[in-house]
Structures are given as C-alpha cells and as structure tokens.
Design a protein around this motif. Structure first.
Motif, short mmCIF file in Angstrom:
data_model
loop_
_atom_site.label_atom_id
_atom_site.label_comp_id
_atom_site.label_asym_id
_atom_site.label_seq_id
_atom_site.Cartn_x
_atom_site.Cartn_y
_atom_site.Cartn_z
N THR A 467 0.76 -1.21 0.05
CA THR A 467 0.05 -0.15 -0.10
C THR A 467 0.89 1.26 0.06
OG1 THR A 467 0.08 0.30 2.52
CG2 THR A 467 -1.69 -1.35 1.27
N SER A 468 0.33 2.20 -0.19
CA SER A 468 1.00 3.65 -0.23
C SER A 468 1.18 3.98 1.27
CB SER A 468 -0.07 4.83 -0.82
OG SER A 468 -0.13 4.68 -2.30
N GLY A 469 2.41 4.11 1.69
CA GLY A 469 2.74 4.50 3.13
C GLY A 469 3.39 3.32 3.93
N TYR A 470 2.99 1.92 3.66
CA TYR A 470 3.20 0.88 4.43
C TYR A 470 3.03 -0.43 3.69
CZ TYR A 470 5.17 -1.01 8.84
OH TYR A 470 5.79 -1.79 9.90
N ALA A 471 4.27 -1.10 3.58
CA ALA A 471 3.90 -2.66 2.99
C ALA A 471 3.81 -3.55 4.20
CB ALA A 471 5.30 -2.93 2.04
N GLY A 472 2.87 -4.22 4.04
CA GLY A 472 2.78 -5.40 5.03
C GLY A 472 3.77 -6.56 5.00
N ILE A 473 3.63 -7.42 6.27
CA ILE A 473 4.57 -8.38 6.35
C ILE A 473 4.14 -9.63 5.43
CG2 ILE A 473 5.41 -10.42 7.97
CD1 ILE A 473 6.86 -7.85 8.04
N THR A 474 4.83 -10.30 4.56
CA THR A 474 4.61 -11.38 3.79
C THR A 474 4.50 -12.53 4.69
OG1 THR A 474 6.74 -12.06 2.80
CG2 THR A 474 5.59 -10.28 1.76
N PRO A 475 3.59 -13.63 4.18
CA PRO A 475 3.94 -14.98 5.03
C PRO A 475 5.39 -15.50 5.00
CG PRO A 475 1.93 -14.89 3.63
CD PRO A 475 2.74 -13.70 3.30
N SER A 554 10.21 -5.20 8.36
CA SER A 554 9.15 -4.17 7.82
C SER A 554 9.54 -3.52 6.74
CB SER A 554 8.90 -3.13 8.95
OG SER A 554 9.90 -2.17 9.22
N VAL A 555 8.86 -3.05 6.00
CA VAL A 555 8.92 -2.12 4.79
C VAL A 555 8.07 -0.82 4.78
CG1 VAL A 555 9.02 -2.03 2.20
CG2 VAL A 555 9.73 -4.36 3.47
N ASN A 556 8.88 0.33 4.66
CA ASN A 556 8.08 1.64 4.78
C ASN A 556 8.07 2.07 3.14
OD1 ASN A 556 8.81 1.62 7.85
ND2 ASN A 556 6.80 2.90 7.61
N VAL A 557 7.01 2.48 2.76
CA VAL A 557 6.87 3.14 1.32
C VAL A 557 6.70 4.74 1.53
CG1 VAL A 557 5.89 3.02 -0.84
CG2 VAL A 557 6.15 0.84 0.78
N SER A 558 7.53 5.39 0.92
CA SER A 558 7.53 6.99 0.78
C SER A 558 7.10 7.26 -0.71
CB SER A 558 8.95 7.22 1.28
OG SER A 558 9.94 7.41 0.25
N PRO A 559 6.64 8.59 -1.00
CA PRO A 559 6.43 8.87 -2.42
C PRO A 559 7.37 8.69 -3.19
CG PRO A 559 5.53 10.63 -0.45
CD PRO A 559 6.37 9.63 0.12
N THR A 560 8.59 8.66 -2.91
CA THR A 560 9.82 8.45 -3.99
C THR A 560 10.57 7.32 -3.73
OG1 THR A 560 11.44 9.55 -2.49
CG2 THR A 560 10.09 11.02 -3.94
#
Length: 840
Positions: A467-475, A554-560
C-alpha cells in the motif's frame, strides 16, 4: 569438541570455587535475622517483619515519607527522597538511598506528577538528567515510547516493577525493543528507584546503563482521583486529557488489595506548515500547502489498569501478586500523497495513517517467607505479553486493484507479539563471620522463556508493492521463535569495618541461542565521617540480542522510494553482508563522593566510564538494485514507476556494528530551607555530563564497515549535558514549583534528500553534519489546596516555546520534516495544563 569440553569444565570449576568460598563462610559464621529483611536477590525485595502474621506489611509501603495516607498527596516538598529506604541494588534491609554504595535516586509520585507530564517516561525525563526521551519518532517508532540512560540505547536499561523484570515491547523503536514505561498506569506508581550503573551481576541482561525499579502503591485504604487536561498554547492543538483513580481495601484482617486505573488521550500535534511547507507545493497546486502533516505527534488513546495484592497465609509465609494491563490505539501521519497519485480514489490527495492496536499485560504471583534452612526466601513466577497489530488506513494498493478490481483502504499490515515467562527462587541470610564481620549472603536461580511472533498482514497490504505508506509483512517473513534462559547468582555484602562496606556479586547465564556468560561486580563504600563518604564499583555486563532484533522485518513506502528492514538472521540480510547477532558485552567503572556540608544540604558526585563491545545498531544501508534484490529475496515486491527513484530504495538490518566508550559525570545536590511562617523551600540541582566515542567499527561478511557515518553519529546523538534546576516552595495552602532545564548540544549526520544535488541525493555514504545548539526551558506549576480532599494545580511546561533548530532544506524530506529526530527537546513547544486532585 575438546575445546568446548574444556570451556565447560572451566566454568564448572569457577562455580565450584565460588560455592566452596561461601560454604567456608557458612561453617565459620554465626547468623542473626534483621527485624525486617528484603528477599529476592535482584528481584522483589519488599520488606516485612518476621514471625508474627499480624506484622506482615501486607504490601504496605515501608517508606512513610513517600506514602502519607492512602491516596493522599502531601504536596509538602519537592526534594530528592534520598532518605527513603531502597530495595534496588542491595540485598540489605533498611538501606537508605543516601547510604548506597552505588548511585541511586528515589523519585516520589508527587515529583512525577508535578512535572505536568501525563506519560511516565516523559515525567521521569523531566526530573532525572541522566534520562532522555527521543523527541521525535518515525512510522511505527512514533507509536511506542522509549528512554535512554546515560546516552546509551533503550535496550541497555533494565526496567523492573516491584523488583520483577518487566516485559519488553514487541514493536521496534529506533532499532530497539525496550520496555514502554507509558504502558504502566502512572497513578499506580508510589515511587521510582533509579540506579545508575552496571548491574548485570545482580539482574542479568540489559542492566548495562542502569536499572529503573518502579514500586507500586500498596495501601489498604483510601481513594485518590484526578483529572488533567492541556494543550499546546501556540498551535492550539495536541489536546491531552487524563483521568485516573486508585484506592486500597483490606483483604481479610491482614492483607490488602490496591487498584489503579486511568484513561489517557492525546490529539495529533502538527508543526505549523508556515515553517514546514511541502517542497511539491506551488501556487498553482490544487491542494492546500498545509496538507503534509508528517511532522506531528500521534493521536493516542490508552486505558490501563493495575491490581496489587498481598495476604499472609501462615505465620512465616505471605502470598502476593501484581496484574497490569494496558490497551493503546495510536495513529501516526505519513507523508501526504498529492491528488495525481490516485485521482480516481482520492481526488484531493491523501495522507496514509499507520495504526497500532496494542494490548499489554503482565501477571506476577509469588510466595515469600522466612526460616527455610535459616534463609528468608522468595518464590515467584510471572507471565507478560505485548501484542502490536500494525495497520494502515486511508490508503490504497493500486496494483492490487488492477488485478482484483479493487483494494481496501483500511487493512492489517502485520502483527508482532513478544511474550516472557519468568520464574525465580531467591534466598537471603545475615551472618557474623567469626563473630566479627557482619555480612549478608544472597543467592538464587532464574528461568526465563522468551517467545516472539511475527504475523503476516492482509494480502492487499503486501502484494504487488504493498500500500501507499506501508507494505505489510508477507507469509515468507512471518514465523515464531523462542529461547530459554537459565541463570544463577550469588552475592555477599561484607562490613570488614564499621565504616567500610564491600560487596561481591557473581552471575552465570545460559541462553539457548546466544550462549553462556559470566558477570561480576565489586562495590565498596567508606564513610570517612558522618558527612563525607566515598564509593566505587567495577563490573562487567552483557546484553543478549532480543528476539525482535534477530527476527524483526518491515518495509516503509515513501512517495519517492522505500526502506526495508531485513531480519538480521535471514538469508536476505546475509546476502548484503549480515553476520549472526551476538551479545553486547560491557565493562564499567565508577567512583564518587557523598557529602553533607551542613544539615539538610546534600551533594553526590560520581564519574563513570562504560566500555561496550559489539553494540547492536542498524547497519549501513544499501541502495538501488542491491536493495531491491535483497528485499525481493525476502518475498516483498516493491512499488515501481511514477515518482519512485531507485536510489531511494534502501535495505538494512541490525548488526553488531561498533565498540564504544561512554564517559560522564553525575552531580546531584539538594537543600531544604525551613522558613518558619514562610513555609519550606526545597532547592535542587541535578547535572549529567556525557560523551560517547566510537573506538572500533566491525566489518560485514564482505570485509566492509558495517556502520555508516550516520549510524556512528547516532550512537553519540544525545545531549552532551543536561542540567535541571528546581525550586519547590510550599507555604500554607499554596505550593509553587519552578524548574529550569538546559539541554546540551547534539551532533548528527543527516542524509541528503530530495532537494539535494543529484551527486549526493539519497546517498548511503555522504552525509551532512547537523548540530542542535544548547537550549534552556522553563516550567512552572502553581497549586492550591482547598481542604484535605481537593487540590488544584495550573502549570506550563516550556513557557517560552523553545524548539529544536531547523534542519537544512537539503536534509528535509519533502519539506515538512523540519526537525532532527535526535533532539531531546520536544518539538511541541509550550504546553499549558490544569489538574484537579481529590483524595478521600
């Protein structure tokens, strides 16, 4: 194999020698019990009289100066409670803080409340210069509180509640998974004992910088209620309120039960957009210039409860327990996405929100008594658990929608759960060696089972870039991990001379994932006169890596771009140079002097040095295709296209990056001036000077330095000094408290971001130094007691609205993040409040 056998034999011989030494003492000694005795070496050591069930304390506070009448605040003075009896850092009974061989300070519930702070961590940092709280947090790190002592990491401070090890958070905060003090009901606290210095030989892992022991209220009568509200005076936002009540009742004729509960809420505080305008905004933009609210505090609602009880069950045995529970829901703004991002869903743009739905509980129960083979004893067990359900709202996964037709706008991203089951058996006995040398012998054993769980998020949170803003944890990144810890200790406190105290402590611990460790401590104090004493100690310590440090991702997603934390022990982290995490090990020394030049005037000064090998921090980030490959190998698909710059896609892990040396000075002084009809004036000055240097950098599997210049600077990014000047005046029905605090300078190395020249933009090797200059702040509280039941206080913290320095635009991502996150000075500026207390 032969080498391992030899190593084990050496440890067995070492333990045998210690056991033989104390066996000789037993044979050559006569013993006697103190009238009141603390038990549980390094655990719960509440004092209680022996032999007569009616004299069991039933959990009543033995410190009369701290607990007047159940639920009643005295408001009679703000001085340090160094005349209080302590149970931290000693196995002796009835020892006062001022008589301690190690630096320890007692802070009462009154002192904590007079700070005007509604969170326990913030209140403690307001009155103890060795304690700092990070003023800013990012992403999920903004949703959990953490403290630092003597400039060291949050994980290097051990927190106890009634002498029992407190469970840590499951969430990661700036590379640590510490104890979140704010999940403890503030109105359940009777007082706090802060021990500064290494204490791993007594308490085990984490006690490198020091120990905070929170003593809960245990009265069996009375009711105390209060309500407080306030806000930032200049922005007019960040409204807070807290209501709480606590009271006690008898449990039969000789027991007690004490209940404490509170509700807390805080709105978002957002930095004025006049000073933090988004770089992307222009006069022709179809969105407001104040849309980006990322430089803000979370909105948070928290409910917490504590139940403390004790009941004698025989003449020589007492049952006791403590249950604490807290629930938190918090939301943190992420960077604003412009209307062009998803015009069909959010035509006016949107700000994703990271959320944390957290539940924390810990239940302690035990039996303690006397006359077990001549020893006083304490048998206890506790179970604690913290669960964080991290979510994202006001967001969208457009790639997921392209495949499945739509995407939810609210979803669960991951679940972190940390559990701890600890059992202890502790014994203590007083002796006179050869009828001449008094001593206290304590020993005990501990078993701890630690469990860590990472749960995957909803598919829409992580598939096709997340998603925009944050990527969830995968299995693929989810899982369960656990370890067992076995420990044993022995401690001997001797008085070779009437004025000379000498203490030896030793501890052995075995971790099923981190191996074995032996720690020891030698402490001494000599009273030259009744007004002058000197003290010193030397010790070694350790901190085992937490299960979260080993397995968190964890993975954080920014605009760039995006930033991924890879589990330290994972194959994906190993692909970019990760080594297996190992324990931190420390050696500490301190020496000090205790003075009372005249009656009611007290001074302590202690110098210290703490050397730590293999400190665990975040590693140097890798960027671009290397980062994309590493994150992808962990089963995570990153967003592509649009404004994404591959140089702004980074990956890192937690590693044993460096060895450091921390040197400093603690000075504390207080003076009580009795002015007859003009009341009582308490004056105090507390100072901490602190400097950390890095003297060795470790290398990764490729032979390159693990830490970057920014990581190294982060180890030293605490105020070089902190001074607290406090004056508390109580006269008739009035009480006035004024506090001046000076935060020293901090230095950090900041990344070059979106406005920087292309040659250094998003660089992982080039950084710009930034200095937060020293700042003075002023706090004031005025209180009035209407009668025995009601007390009103009105106050202001940071009256003159002092803030951290602004960073250079080239280090300010998208424009709104105008402050450096290393500052110990809060960005919210002035805070005004009112509080009403009612006691019955």
């Amino acid at each position: 194999m032969k080498k391992n056998i030899t190593r084990t034999d050496n440890k067995i011989d070492y333990i045998k020698k210690i056991a033989y030494f104390y066996f000789i003492i037993l044979l050559t000694s006569n013993y006697s019990f103190a009238e009141t005795i603390p038990v549980s070496g390094g655990q719960d050591r509440d004092t209680y009289p022996l032999k007569h069930p009616s004299k069991f304390s039933s959990g009543k506070n033995t410190n009369k100066s701290l607990h007047k009448k159940a639920g009643e605040l005295s408001f009679s003075g703000g001085k340090q409670n160094d005349e209080s009896v302590i149970v931290t850092g000693t196995h002796q009974s009835n020892k006062k803080a001022r008589d301690s061989a190690t630096p320890i300070t007692v802070f009462s519930a009154q002192q904590l409340q007079q700070t005007g702070q509604l969170n326990l961590a913030d209140a403690l940092a307001r009155i103890d210069p060795s304690i700092t709280v990070n003023a800013l947090g990012n992403d999920t790190g903004a949703l959990t509180s953490s403290i630092r002592m003597r400039g060291l990491a949050p994980n290097e401070v051990l927190v106890l509640v009634d002498g029992k090890r407190r469970n840590t958070t499951a969430n990661m905060v700036g590379g640590s998974s510490p104890v979140d003090l704010n999940m403890i009901p503030m109105n359940a606290v009777d007082h706090m004992e802060v021990l500064r210095g290494g204490a791993a030989a007594m308490y085990g892992s984490d006690a490198i910088a020091g120990v905070i022991n929170i003593i809960t209220k245990k009265s069996n009568h009375g009711l105390h209620t209060y309500a407080q509200t306030g806000a930032n005076a200049y922005n007019g936002d960040g409204w807070q309120y807290q209501v709480g009540a606590d009271g006690g009742m008898k449990l039969g004729q000789d027991g007690h039960i004490h209940l404490s509960g509170l509700i807390y809420h805080s709105d978002h505080f957002v930095v004025s957009q006049k000073a933090a305008r988004d770089h992307r905004w222009t006069p022709s933009s179809n969105w407001p210039s104040d849309s980006n609210k990322v430089e803000s505090t979370p909105e948070e609602t928290r409910e917490s409860l504590a139940i403390d009880w004790a009941k004698p069950i025989t003449e020589h045995m007492q049952a006791y327990g403590l249950i604490t529970y807290a629930h938190r829901y918090a939301e943190s703004y992420q960077n604003y996405r412009t209307p062009s991002t998803l015009p069909e869903i959010y035509p006016y743009g949107f700000s994703p929100l990271e959320t944390n739905n957290e539940n924390f509980f810990q239940a302690n129960t035990g039996l303690k008594g006397d006359n077990f083979l001549g020893f006083d004893w304490d048998l206890s067990t506790l179970y604690g658990q913290d669960q964080d359900d991290i979510g994202v709202k006001n967001t969208y996964n457009s790639n997921y929608a392209a495949v499945y037709g739509s995407s939810p706008t609210i979803m669960n991203a991951e679940r972190y759960r940390m559990s701890q089951w600890t059992s202890n058996f502790d014994m203590r006995r007083n002796f006179n060696i050869g009828h001449v040398v008094p001593m206290t012998l304590a020993m005990g054993a501990e078993h701890r089972l630690e469990m860590y769980h990472v749960g995957a998020g909803n598919p829409a949170s992580y598939l096709y870039g997340g998603t925009s803003g944050y990527a969830g944890i995968t299995p693929a990144l989810a899982g369960n991990w656990q370890r067992n810890v076995w420990a044993g200790y022995v401690d001997g406190d001797f008085h070779p001379l009437k004025k000379w105290e000498l203490d030896f402590s030793g501890r052995f611990e075995h971790y099923t994932d981190a191996g074995d460790t032996e720690t020891g401590k030698i402490t001494t104090r000599y009273n030259i006169t009744k007004r002058i004493a000197v003290r010193a100690d030397i010790n070694n310590g350790f901190r085992a890596p937490t299960l979260a440090e080993e397995h968190y991702s964890s993975v954080n997603v920014s605009p760039t771009g995006a930033s991924g934390v890879l589990a330290a022990n994972s194959e994906s982290a190993k692909s970019i140079g990760a080594n297996r995490l190992k324990p931190e090990r420390s050696t500490s020394e301190s020496a000090g002097i205790v003075l009372e030049p005249v009656d009611n005037f007290h001074i302590t000064a202690d110098v210290y040095q703490i050397n730590i090998r293999d400190r665990i921090t975040s590693s140097m980030s890798v960027a671009g295709d290397t980062a994309i490959d590493a994150i992808s190998s962990a089963g995570v698909n990153l967003p592509t296209g649009g404004t994404i710059d591959s140089r702004d896609i980074k990956a890192y892990y937690y590693a044993n990056s460096a060895s450091t040396r921390t040197q400093g000075l603690d000075i504390q002084s207080d003076y009580r001036l009795r002015m007859e009809q003009w009341g009582i004036l308490d004056l105090s000055m507390l100072l901490n000077l602190n400097r950390t240097t890095v003297h060795h950098l470790n290398t990764n599997t490729a032979g390159n330095a693990i830490a970057s210049a920014s990581t190294v600077a982060g180890l030293m990014a605490v105020p070089r000094s902190k001074i607290i000047l406090d004056a508390h005046w109580s006269v008739d029905k009035w009480d006035i408290n004024i506090r001046e605090t000076r935060y020293g300078s901090t230095k950090t190395m900041l990344s070059y971001l979106d406005l920087a020249p292309s040659s250094v933009r998003y660089s992982t090797t080039e950084f710009k130094q930034f200095v937060n200059t020293p700042v003075w702040t002023t706090d004031l509280e005025v209180g009035y007691r209407f009668n025995r039941q009601f007390h009103l206080a009105i106050g202001a913290n940071n009256i003159f609205n002092m803030r951290p320095r602004h960073v250079d635009p080239v280090n300010n991502y998208l424009g709104p993040k105008i402050y450096d996150s290393s500052s110990a000075l809060s960005m919210v500026g002035a805070y005004y409040y009112a509080r009403l207390d009612a006691s019955f």
